[in-house]
Design a protein around this motif. Structure first.
Motif, PDB file in Angstrom:
ATOM      1  N   ALA A  32     -33.075 -46.728  24.448  1.00  0.00           N
ATOM      2  CA  ALA A  32     -33.307 -45.794  23.352  1.00  0.00           C
ATOM      3  C   ALA A  32     -32.425 -46.126  22.158  1.00  0.00           C
ATOM      4  O   ALA A  32     -31.316 -46.664  22.308  1.00  0.00           O
ATOM      5  CB  ALA A  32     -33.049 -44.367  23.815  1.00  0.00           C
ATOM      6  N   ASP A  33     -32.908 -45.808  20.968  1.00  0.00           N
ATOM      7  CA  ASP A  33     -32.117 -45.901  19.742  1.00  0.00           C
ATOM      8  C   ASP A  33     -31.393 -44.570  19.575  1.00  0.00           C
ATOM      9  O   ASP A  33     -32.027 -43.542  19.313  1.00  0.00           O
ATOM     10  CB  ASP A  33     -33.036 -46.170  18.549  1.00  0.00           C
ATOM     11  CG  ASP A  33     -32.306 -46.064  17.215  1.00  0.00           C
ATOM     12  OD1 ASP A  33     -31.086 -46.300  17.180  1.00  0.00           O
ATOM     13  OD2 ASP A  33     -32.974 -45.729  16.206  1.00  0.00           O
ATOM     14  N   VAL A  34     -30.084 -44.566  19.755  1.00  0.00           N
ATOM     15  CA  VAL A  34     -29.305 -43.329  19.714  1.00  0.00           C
ATOM     16  C   VAL A  34     -28.480 -43.281  18.432  1.00  0.00           C
ATOM     17  O   VAL A  34     -27.670 -44.182  18.167  1.00  0.00           O
ATOM     18  CB  VAL A  34     -28.376 -43.209  20.944  1.00  0.00           C
ATOM     19  CG1 VAL A  34     -27.500 -41.966  20.823  1.00  0.00           C
ATOM     20  CG2 VAL A  34     -29.199 -43.158  22.226  1.00  0.00           C
ATOM     21  N   VAL A  35     -28.689 -42.222  17.662  1.00  0.00           N
ATOM     22  CA  VAL A  35     -27.921 -41.979  16.453  1.00  0.00           C
ATOM     23  C   VAL A  35     -26.928 -40.864  16.753  1.00  0.00           C
ATOM     24  O   VAL A  35     -27.310 -39.728  17.014  1.00  0.00           O
ATOM     25  CB  VAL A  35     -28.832 -41.578  15.279  1.00  0.00           C
ATOM     26  CG1 VAL A  35     -27.993 -41.225  14.050  1.00  0.00           C
ATOM     27  CG2 VAL A  35     -29.808 -42.704  14.957  1.00  0.00           C
ATOM     28  N   LYS A  36     -25.655 -41.213  16.734  1.00  0.00           N
ATOM     29  CA  LYS A  36     -24.581 -40.247  17.017  1.00  0.00           C
ATOM     30  C   LYS A  36     -24.134 -39.620  15.700  1.00  0.00           C
ATOM     31  O   LYS A  36     -23.628 -40.313  14.817  1.00  0.00           O
ATOM     32  CB  LYS A  36     -23.412 -40.953  17.702  1.00  0.00           C
ATOM     33  CG  LYS A  36     -22.252 -40.029  18.103  1.00  0.00           C
ATOM     34  CD  LYS A  36     -21.166 -40.820  18.826  1.00  0.00           C
ATOM     35  CE  LYS A  36     -19.984 -39.920  19.211  1.00  0.00           C
ATOM     36  NZ  LYS A  36     -20.323 -38.974  20.295  1.00  0.00           N
ATOM     37  N   VAL A  37     -24.332 -38.314  15.585  1.00  0.00           N
ATOM     38  CA  VAL A  37     -23.954 -37.589  14.372  1.00  0.00           C
ATOM     39  C   VAL A  37     -22.562 -37.008  14.582  1.00  0.00           C
ATOM     40  O   VAL A  37     -22.340 -36.234  15.519  1.00  0.00           O
ATOM     41  CB  VAL A  37     -24.968 -36.476  14.056  1.00  0.00           C
ATOM     42  CG1 VAL A  37     -24.540 -35.716  12.807  1.00  0.00           C
ATOM     43  CG2 VAL A  37     -26.369 -37.063  13.881  1.00  0.00           C
ATOM     44  N   GLU A  38     -21.620 -37.378  13.697  1.00  0.00           N
ATOM     45  CA  GLU A  38     -20.235 -36.952  13.852  1.00  0.00           C
ATOM     46  C   GLU A  38     -19.737 -36.216  12.607  1.00  0.00           C
ATOM     47  O   GLU A  38     -20.151 -36.515  11.485  1.00  0.00           O
ATOM     48  CB  GLU A  38     -19.337 -38.152  14.142  1.00  0.00           C
ATOM     49  CG  GLU A  38     -19.727 -38.912  15.400  1.00  0.00           C
ATOM     50  CD  GLU A  38     -18.698 -39.950  15.774  1.00  0.00           C
ATOM     51  OE1 GLU A  38     -17.607 -39.556  16.245  1.00  0.00           O
ATOM     52  OE2 GLU A  38     -18.980 -41.146  15.590  1.00  0.00           O
ATOM     53  N   HIS A  39     -18.834 -35.293  12.856  1.00  0.00           N
ATOM     54  CA  HIS A  39     -18.263 -34.514  11.763  1.00  0.00           C
ATOM     55  C   HIS A  39     -17.300 -35.383  10.956  1.00  0.00           C
ATOM     56  O   HIS A  39     -16.585 -36.229  11.520  1.00  0.00           O
ATOM     57  CB  HIS A  39     -17.531 -33.296  12.328  1.00  0.00           C
ATOM     58  CG  HIS A  39     -17.199 -32.273  11.290  1.00  0.00           C
ATOM     59  ND1 HIS A  39     -16.037 -32.323  10.539  1.00  0.00           N
ATOM     60  CD2 HIS A  39     -17.871 -31.184  10.857  1.00  0.00           C
ATOM     61  CE1 HIS A  39     -16.014 -31.310   9.701  1.00  0.00           C
ATOM     62  NE2 HIS A  39     -17.112 -30.588   9.876  1.00  0.00           N
ATOM     63  N   PRO A  40     -17.241 -35.183   9.649  1.00  0.00           N
ATOM     64  CA  PRO A  40     -16.352 -36.019   8.828  1.00  0.00           C
ATOM     65  C   PRO A  40     -14.875 -35.843   9.145  1.00  0.00           C
ATOM     66  O   PRO A  40     -14.067 -36.719   8.854  1.00  0.00           O
ATOM     67  CB  PRO A  40     -16.668 -35.568   7.397  1.00  0.00           C
ATOM     68  CG  PRO A  40     -17.351 -34.241   7.527  1.00  0.00           C
ATOM     69  CD  PRO A  40     -18.093 -34.292   8.820  1.00  0.00           C
ATOM     70  N   ASP A  41     -14.492 -34.733   9.751  1.00  0.00           N
ATOM     71  CA  ASP A  41     -13.082 -34.490  10.057  1.00  0.00           C
ATOM     72  C   ASP A  41     -12.718 -35.111  11.403  1.00  0.00           C
ATOM     73  O   ASP A  41     -12.437 -34.422  12.385  1.00  0.00           O
ATOM     74  CB  ASP A  41     -12.802 -32.982  10.080  1.00  0.00           C
ATOM     75  CG  ASP A  41     -11.325 -32.677  10.264  1.00  0.00           C
ATOM     76  OD1 ASP A  41     -10.512 -33.588  10.024  1.00  0.00           O
ATOM     77  OD2 ASP A  41     -11.001 -31.533  10.637  1.00  0.00           O
ATOM     78  N   GLY A  42     -12.767 -36.437  11.463  1.00  0.00           N
ATOM     79  CA  GLY A  42     -12.314 -37.146  12.651  1.00  0.00           C
ATOM     80  C   GLY A  42     -13.380 -37.499  13.659  1.00  0.00           C
ATOM     81  O   GLY A  42     -13.120 -38.241  14.601  1.00  0.00           O
ATOM     82  N   GLY A  43     -14.588 -36.955  13.515  1.00  0.00           N
ATOM     83  CA  GLY A  43     -15.665 -37.303  14.434  1.00  0.00           C
ATOM     84  C   GLY A  43     -15.484 -36.695  15.807  1.00  0.00           C
ATOM     85  O   GLY A  43     -14.843 -35.651  15.982  1.00  0.00           O
ATOM     86  N   ASP A  44     -16.049 -37.347  16.811  1.00  0.00           N
ATOM     87  CA  ASP A  44     -15.936 -36.881  18.193  1.00  0.00           C
ATOM     88  C   ASP A  44     -14.449 -36.724  18.542  1.00  0.00           C
ATOM     89  O   ASP A  44     -13.670 -37.663  18.382  1.00  0.00           O
ATOM     90  CB  ASP A  44     -16.595 -37.902  19.127  1.00  0.00           C
ATOM     91  CG  ASP A  44     -16.761 -37.390  20.549  1.00  0.00           C
ATOM     92  OD1 ASP A  44     -15.808 -36.782  21.073  1.00  0.00           O
ATOM     93  OD2 ASP A  44     -17.830 -37.621  21.144  1.00  0.00           O
ATOM     94  N   PRO A  45     -14.043 -35.530  19.033  1.00  0.00           N
ATOM     95  CA  PRO A  45     -12.615 -35.328  19.336  1.00  0.00           C
ATOM     96  C   PRO A  45     -12.025 -36.354  20.299  1.00  0.00           C
ATOM     97  O   PRO A  45     -10.818 -36.636  20.252  1.00  0.00           O
ATOM     98  CB  PRO A  45     -12.582 -33.923  19.949  1.00  0.00           C
ATOM     99  CG  PRO A  45     -13.776 -33.232  19.379  1.00  0.00           C
ATOM    100  CD  PRO A  45     -14.821 -34.306  19.252  1.00  0.00           C
TER     101      PRO A  45
END
Length: 405
Positions: A42-55
């Motif tokens: 699968a083509d997976v697009v990981k959406v992350e928050h601008p404040d550091g991304g995935d904790p």
């Protein structure tokens, strides 16, 4: 199936090639689902928050390059885009991404604004073919539904810790993140099953699982034993509730495991360790007898097994046909011939680290293991490419990324 945007990756192979996943999850359970789907093509697009991304990018040490190894363990074969999910502009981008997707995976906290913004009820109205997987700590109903939870909380709340540890010691958590990972595995089953059904019906659906529910599903024989007896199980260390001998035993220089699953193995064990008299002891005649007299039998076995080394016992018992193994550490496992022959360790090039070793997907297809196509992405590494794929101009991309940098 939604139309794949022009410019999206087309070189993936595997059973899920052509499937696009928008990953709105973080920490472990959700990312492990999406990494597995990515491993399968699968083509997976990981959406992350601008404040550091995935904790988990900061869950270290150890670190390898800019990110913690914890993050690196569950995010390969994905692409990362940085978006503010709460801003109007970020929401518009996410919806444009979702309009091209087959699957959305999220683990938003129950009752949070993000869960409301991206509720399945609103998504399914706009995207009726969409499969949405929601992973929570305790499920979507019941008095605990609003409670947040990490892996150890779920292990404690769902019984695993009560079953783990020595009988006279404190309860312990499992060495692996079993609550997160079990929810991930059931989530993978749910998503792939929903995609099969969608191929038949043309409609997506809402798939849910939780750390709590998944732990209950893995109780298996513990639960059926309790339902039959109504007796609270006790911790047995490495012992098995229904089989004896079936646990770790001390040798002269360490511990090793013996697993006797039938009467023939019991006879082989006694004869190999030269304790034939145990075969005549009526306390140990059948497995049921041995379970009842567990402590007495273990005392007899331990007295004998302490006389030789782990290597000596494993060689003798293994040659006799008794299931037996040393208790190996991770360095020994990764260096072992068995691991190497199976091809379970692969290497992928990371832009900051260089060659990065990873444990590969544990299922073969037509005799081949899925490829390690890409390293776990740097935060926002693919933002420009992904935004361009869904129709944003260079100027719009500059504006969007400037707004989240």
């Amino acid at each position: 199936m939604p139309e794949r945007p022009s410019g999206a990756p087309r070189d993936a192979a595997g059973p899920l090639a052509g499937v696009r996943v928008v990953d709105l999850s973080k920490i472990l359970a959700g990312p492990y689902v999406t990494m597995s789907l990515a491993d399968l093509g699968a083509d997976v697009v990981k959406v992350e928050h601008p404040d550091g991304g995935d904790p988990t990018r900061k869950w270290g040490p150890p670190f390898n390059g800019p990110d913690a190894t914890y993050y690196l363990s569950a995010n390969r074969n994905k692409r990362s885009v940085v978006l503010d999910l709460k801003s109007p502009e970020g929401q518009e981008v996410v919806h444009r991404l979702i309009s091209t997707a087959d699957v959305v995976v999220e683990n938003f906290r129950p009752g949070s604004s993000l869960q409301e913004l991206y509720s399945y009820e609103s998504l399914c109205e706009q995207y009726p073919e969409l499969v949405v997987l929601h992973i929570s700590a305790f499920g979507d109903s019941g008095p605990m539904r609003w409670e947040p939870g990490y892996d150890m909380v779920a292990q404690a709340a769902a019984g695993l810790m009560s079953l783990t540890g020595e009988p006279d010691g404190p309860p312990l958590k499992a060495g692996f993140a079993m609550a997160d990972l079990s929810a991930a595995l059931f989530g993978i089953i749910g998503v792939t099953s929903a995609l099969v059904e969608r191929a038949r019906t043309g409609r997506g659906q809402y798939v849910t699982t939780s750390l709590f529910e998944s732990q209950l599903a893995l109780h298996v024989s513990w639960s059926t034993g309790y339902f039959a007896t109504r007796e609270r199980p006790r911790r047995l260390g490495s012992g098995h509730p229904n089989l004896v001998p079936y646990q770790a035993y001390p040798a002269s220089d360490g511990e090793f495991v013996i697993a006797v699953g039938n009467q023939e193995m019991w006879r082989l064990l006694c004869r190999t360790i030269r304790r034939d008299e145990l075969l005549e002891d009526q306390r140990f005649t059948t497995n049921a007898d041995r379970v009842t007299h567990r402590e007495a039998l273990n005392a007899e076995l331990e007295a004998t097994l302490r006389e030789r080394t782990v290597e000596e016992w494993c060689a003798q018992l293994g040659e006799a046909g008794v299931p037996v193994t040393p208790i190996r550490s991770l360095d020994e496992i990764y260096a072992s011939e068995q691991t190497q022959v199976l091809g379970m360790i692969g290497t992928v090039d990371h832009p900051a680290v260089g060659p990065l070793e990873q444990i590969r997907f544990p299922v073969n297809f037509r005799g081949k293991r899925p490829e390690l196509r890409a390293a776990p992405p740097l935060l926002g590494e693919h933002s420009r490419d992904i935004l361009a794929e869904i129709g944003y101009s260079d100027a719009e991309i500059d504006h969007l990324l400037g707004g989240v940098s």
